[in-house]
Design a protein around this motif. Structure first.
Motif, PDB file in Angstrom:
ATOM      1  N   ALA A 111      -6.888  -4.526  -6.777  1.00 48.79           N
ATOM      2  CA  ALA A 111      -8.088  -3.681  -6.721  1.00 48.79           C
ATOM      3  C   ALA A 111      -9.019  -4.606  -5.755  1.00 48.79           C
ATOM      4  CB  ALA A 111      -8.850  -3.258  -7.860  1.00 48.79           C
ATOM      5  N   GLU A 112      -8.826  -6.060  -5.770  1.00 46.81           N
ATOM      6  CA  GLU A 112      -9.836  -6.834  -4.947  1.00 46.81           C
ATOM      7  C   GLU A 112      -9.269  -8.409  -4.985  1.00 46.81           C
ATOM      8  OE1 GLU A 112     -14.595  -7.784  -4.699  1.00 46.81           O
ATOM      9  OE2 GLU A 112     -13.729  -6.644  -6.483  1.00 46.81           O
ATOM     10  N   ASN A 113      -9.106  -8.824  -3.635  1.00 48.39           N
ATOM     11  CA  ASN A 113      -8.837  -9.940  -3.503  1.00 48.39           C
ATOM     12  C   ASN A 113      -9.933 -11.252  -3.129  1.00 48.39           C
ATOM     13  OD1 ASN A 113      -9.608  -9.584  -0.869  1.00 48.39           O
ATOM     14  ND2 ASN A 113      -7.706  -9.646   0.122  1.00 48.39           N
ATOM     15  N   GLU A 114      -9.695 -12.465  -2.844  1.00 48.39           N
ATOM     16  CA  GLU A 114     -10.857 -13.274  -2.756  1.00 48.39           C
ATOM     17  C   GLU A 114     -11.858 -12.878  -1.827  1.00 48.39           C
ATOM     18  OE1 GLU A 114      -9.032 -17.046  -2.057  1.00 48.39           O
ATOM     19  OE2 GLU A 114      -8.284 -17.016  -3.979  1.00 48.39           O
ATOM     20  N   SER A 115     -11.372 -12.013  -0.696  1.00 50.45           N
ATOM     21  CA  SER A 115     -12.255 -11.520   0.310  1.00 50.45           C
ATOM     22  C   SER A 115     -13.034 -10.134  -0.015  1.00 50.45           C
ATOM     23  CB  SER A 115     -11.489 -11.286   1.819  1.00 50.45           C
ATOM     24  OG  SER A 115     -10.799 -12.615   2.124  1.00 50.45           O
ATOM     25  N   GLY A 116     -12.605  -9.613  -1.268  1.00 52.90           N
ATOM     26  CA  GLY A 116     -13.155  -8.333  -1.657  1.00 52.90           C
ATOM     27  C   GLY A 116     -12.488  -7.320  -1.041  1.00 52.90           C
ATOM     28  N   GLU A 117     -11.361  -7.432  -0.450  1.00 55.39           N
ATOM     29  CA  GLU A 117     -10.386  -6.393  -0.058  1.00 55.39           C
ATOM     30  C   GLU A 117      -9.365  -5.772  -0.875  1.00 55.39           C
ATOM     31  OE1 GLU A 117      -8.753  -8.001   3.365  1.00 55.39           O
ATOM     32  OE2 GLU A 117     -10.535  -7.712   4.674  1.00 55.39           O
ATOM     33  N   VAL A 118      -9.156  -4.483  -0.793  1.00 55.12           N
ATOM     34  CA  VAL A 118      -8.062  -4.040  -1.535  1.00 55.12           C
ATOM     35  C   VAL A 118      -6.656  -4.516  -1.050  1.00 55.12           C
ATOM     36  CG1 VAL A 118      -6.929  -1.861  -2.427  1.00 55.12           C
ATOM     37  CG2 VAL A 118      -9.321  -1.892  -2.026  1.00 55.12           C
ATOM     38  N   VAL A 119      -5.668  -4.783  -2.063  1.00 57.79           N
ATOM     39  CA  VAL A 119      -4.323  -5.292  -1.489  1.00 57.79           C
ATOM     40  C   VAL A 119      -3.305  -4.275  -1.493  1.00 57.79           C
ATOM     41  CG1 VAL A 119      -2.749  -6.977  -1.839  1.00 57.79           C
ATOM     42  CG2 VAL A 119      -5.120  -7.839  -2.195  1.00 57.79           C
ATOM     43  N   LEU A 120      -2.532  -3.872  -0.744  1.00 56.33           N
ATOM     44  CA  LEU A 120      -1.899  -3.017  -0.625  1.00 56.33           C
ATOM     45  C   LEU A 120      -0.349  -3.410  -0.090  1.00 56.33           C
ATOM     46  CD1 LEU A 120      -4.138   0.112   0.791  1.00 56.33           C
ATOM     47  CD2 LEU A 120      -3.594  -0.572  -1.781  1.00 56.33           C
ATOM     48  N   SER A 121       0.737  -2.215  -0.576  1.00 57.17           N
ATOM     49  CA  SER A 121       1.837  -2.594   0.313  1.00 57.17           C
ATOM     50  C   SER A 121       2.559  -1.319   0.498  1.00 57.17           C
ATOM     51  CB  SER A 121       2.833  -3.821  -0.590  1.00 57.17           C
ATOM     52  OG  SER A 121       3.970  -3.801   0.055  1.00 57.17           O
ATOM     53  N   LYS A 122       3.090  -1.147   1.519  1.00 52.26           N
ATOM     54  CA  LYS A 122       4.135  -0.305   1.750  1.00 52.26           C
ATOM     55  C   LYS A 122       5.437  -0.256   1.503  1.00 52.26           C
ATOM     56  CE  LYS A 122       5.215   3.205   5.657  1.00 52.26           C
ATOM     57  NZ  LYS A 122       6.349   2.966   5.572  1.00 52.26           N
ATOM     58  N   ASP A 123       5.886  -1.567   1.751  1.00 54.73           N
ATOM     59  CA  ASP A 123       7.163  -1.994   1.552  1.00 54.73           C
ATOM     60  C   ASP A 123       7.623  -1.765   0.125  1.00 54.73           C
ATOM     61  OD1 ASP A 123       7.947  -2.247   4.156  1.00 54.73           O
ATOM     62  OD2 ASP A 123       7.926  -4.390   4.047  1.00 54.73           O
ATOM     63  N   ARG A 124       6.584  -2.579  -0.490  1.00 55.71           N
ATOM     64  CA  ARG A 124       6.806  -2.408  -1.994  1.00 55.71           C
ATOM     65  C   ARG A 124       6.930  -0.844  -2.668  1.00 55.71           C
ATOM     66  NH1 ARG A 124       4.801  -7.466  -4.216  1.00 55.71           N
ATOM     67  NH2 ARG A 124       5.050  -6.477  -6.435  1.00 55.71           N
ATOM     68  N   ALA A 125       6.069  -0.103  -2.031  1.00 59.87           N
ATOM     69  CA  ALA A 125       5.928   1.290  -2.565  1.00 59.87           C
ATOM     70  C   ALA A 125       7.219   1.928  -2.128  1.00 59.87           C
ATOM     71  CB  ALA A 125       4.850   2.100  -1.659  1.00 59.87           C
ATOM     72  N   GLU A 126       7.986   1.692  -0.973  1.00 61.14           N
ATOM     73  CA  GLU A 126       9.240   2.343  -0.904  1.00 61.14           C
ATOM     74  C   GLU A 126      10.161   1.955  -1.775  1.00 61.14           C
ATOM     75  OE1 GLU A 126       9.840   1.351   3.075  1.00 61.14           O
ATOM     76  OE2 GLU A 126       8.378   2.962   3.983  1.00 61.14           O
ATOM     77  N   GLN A 127      10.124   0.522  -2.059  1.00 57.18           N
ATOM     78  CA  GLN A 127      11.229   0.063  -2.992  1.00 57.18           C
ATOM     79  C   GLN A 127      11.013   0.623  -4.442  1.00 57.18           C
ATOM     80  OE1 GLN A 127      13.748  -2.592  -2.519  1.00 57.18           O
ATOM     81  NE2 GLN A 127      13.299  -1.601  -0.245  1.00 57.18           N
ATOM     82  N   LEU A 128       9.754   0.678  -4.683  1.00 59.64           N
ATOM     83  CA  LEU A 128       9.604   1.402  -6.302  1.00 59.64           C
ATOM     84  C   LEU A 128       9.895   2.812  -6.417  1.00 59.64           C
ATOM     85  CD1 LEU A 128       8.126   1.063  -9.025  1.00 59.64           C
ATOM     86  CD2 LEU A 128       5.985   1.626  -8.047  1.00 59.64           C
ATOM     87  N   ARG A 129       9.731   3.390  -5.188  1.00 60.57           N
ATOM     88  CA  ARG A 129      10.118   4.906  -5.288  1.00 60.57           C
ATOM     89  C   ARG A 129      11.526   5.015  -5.079  1.00 60.57           C
ATOM     90  NH1 ARG A 129       7.320   6.082  -1.243  1.00 60.57           N
ATOM     91  NH2 ARG A 129       9.037   6.120   0.553  1.00 60.57           N
ATOM     92  N   VAL A 130      12.299   4.252  -4.350  1.00 58.01           N
ATOM     93  CA  VAL A 130      13.831   4.103  -4.220  1.00 58.01           C
ATOM     94  C   VAL A 130      14.214   4.003  -5.722  1.00 58.01           C
ATOM     95  CG1 VAL A 130      15.750   2.782  -3.648  1.00 58.01           C
ATOM     96  CG2 VAL A 130      13.986   3.520  -1.923  1.00 58.01           C
ATOM     97  N   TRP A 131      13.735   2.625  -6.616  1.00 61.08           N
ATOM     98  CA  TRP A 131      14.333   2.385  -7.731  1.00 61.08           C
ATOM     99  C   TRP A 131      13.965   3.665  -8.805  1.00 61.08           C
ATOM    100  CZ3 TRP A 131      17.438  -0.832  -9.567  1.00 61.08           C
ATOM    101  CH2 TRP A 131      17.691  -2.028  -8.551  1.00 61.08           C
ATOM    102  N   ASN A 132      13.005   4.215  -8.678  1.00 56.85           N
ATOM    103  CA  ASN A 132      12.565   5.272  -9.506  1.00 56.85           C
ATOM    104  C   ASN A 132      13.577   6.528  -9.221  1.00 56.85           C
ATOM    105  OD1 ASN A 132      10.435   3.861 -10.755  1.00 56.85           O
ATOM    106  ND2 ASN A 132       8.806   5.002  -9.247  1.00 56.85           N
TER     107      ASN A 132
END
Length: 259
Positions: A83-104
């Motif tokens: 939800a927040e990194n050291e810079s106060g930004e949200v950390v997201l991943s499109k690749d990881r989302a696709e992998q998770l969806r594939v496994w599901n």
């Protein structure tokens, strides 16, 4: 009375935080939809409704040809890593989302025993590697109904499979094309039996050639075409008349329904 007022004020504050995006209901590890608000040279900026936006490397939006498919206004599914990194930004991943969806999706297909589609990538020890969104193993014994010596000819082919084994923890998926073919053959066999009768003309595919004739697949059922019934003239060997894989019209001379 005073306690009720304090409780009410607390609920109002939490509700106001929720509206302002300061009360995160999505937890890390969950899939979430976001809106692309900017596409830069190095990063794609995605807004998921939090206080800050996420910066995703632009390479994660490239297709197989390397073309970037992201544009402002697109809705994309991403995985919330933090939800927040050291810079106060949200950390997201499109690749990881696709992998998770594939496994599901693969897990659902395994549990429901439904077919999945994949492309044969390369030959490996004991079989073939298949891309079903993630690498999977196709044993040589599961490639076809009959044993296949030349597995190289399947490389690059898109096929349907059933999942025999599935382990998300080990990253292990074992496939079978043989099961799919056997199910298709059973369905063909039912249709063929309904048509079979002595004197009926049908089309079949030559599956095997022997010294005394050829075995012809009529659709889930093999019939013997004897060498003496291949031609009006003399045939020294069935290979003079027929080739494996050839489609031929035949007439059913004899059909033993009991067997």
């Amino acid at each position: 009375m005073q306690t009720e007022i304090v409780q009410s004020s607390k609920e109002e504050i939490e509700f106001e935080q929720l509206l302002q995006g300061g009360f995160d209901v999505t937890k890390p590890g969950e899939l979430i939809e976001g809106k692309i608000v900017d596409v830069g040279r190095d990063y794609v900026i995605v807004d998921i409704g939090f206080k800050s936006e996420g910066h995703i490397p632009v390479q994660q939006f490239a297709d197989r040809d390397g073309k970037i498919s992201a544009k402002v206004g697109d809705i994309v599914e991403v995985l919330l890593l933090a939800a927040e990194n050291e810079s106060g930004e949200v950390v997201l991943s499109k690749d990881r989302a696709e992998q998770l969806r594939v496994w599901n999706n693969l897990e659902v297909a395994y549990n429901d025993s439904t077919v999945v589609t994949g492309r044969v990538v390369q030959k490996v020890k004991g079989g073939l590697q298949v891309d079903v969104g993630v690498p999977a193993f196709l044993p040589g014994s599961q490639v076809d109904i009959r044993p296949q010596r030349n597995l190289d000819r399947y490389i690059g082919e898109d096929m349907e499979f059933k999942i025999l084994k599935f382990s998300r923890e080990r990253g292990n998926i074992v496939l079978s094309r043989r099961v799919v073919l056997e199910q298709e053959r059973k369905a063909l066999k039912r249709d063929t039996i309904n048509q079979l009768a002595e004197g009926v003309v049908m089309e079949g595919i030559v599956k095997n050639v022997t010294d005394y004739g050829a075995f012809v697949d009529l659709g889930g059922i093999d019939g013997l075409l004897h060498i003496t019934d291949m031609s009006w003239g003399r045939v020294n060997h069935p290979s003079e008349v027929l080739n494996v894989g050839q489609t031929v019209p035949v007439v059913v001379l004899k059909y033993d329904e009991a067997n």
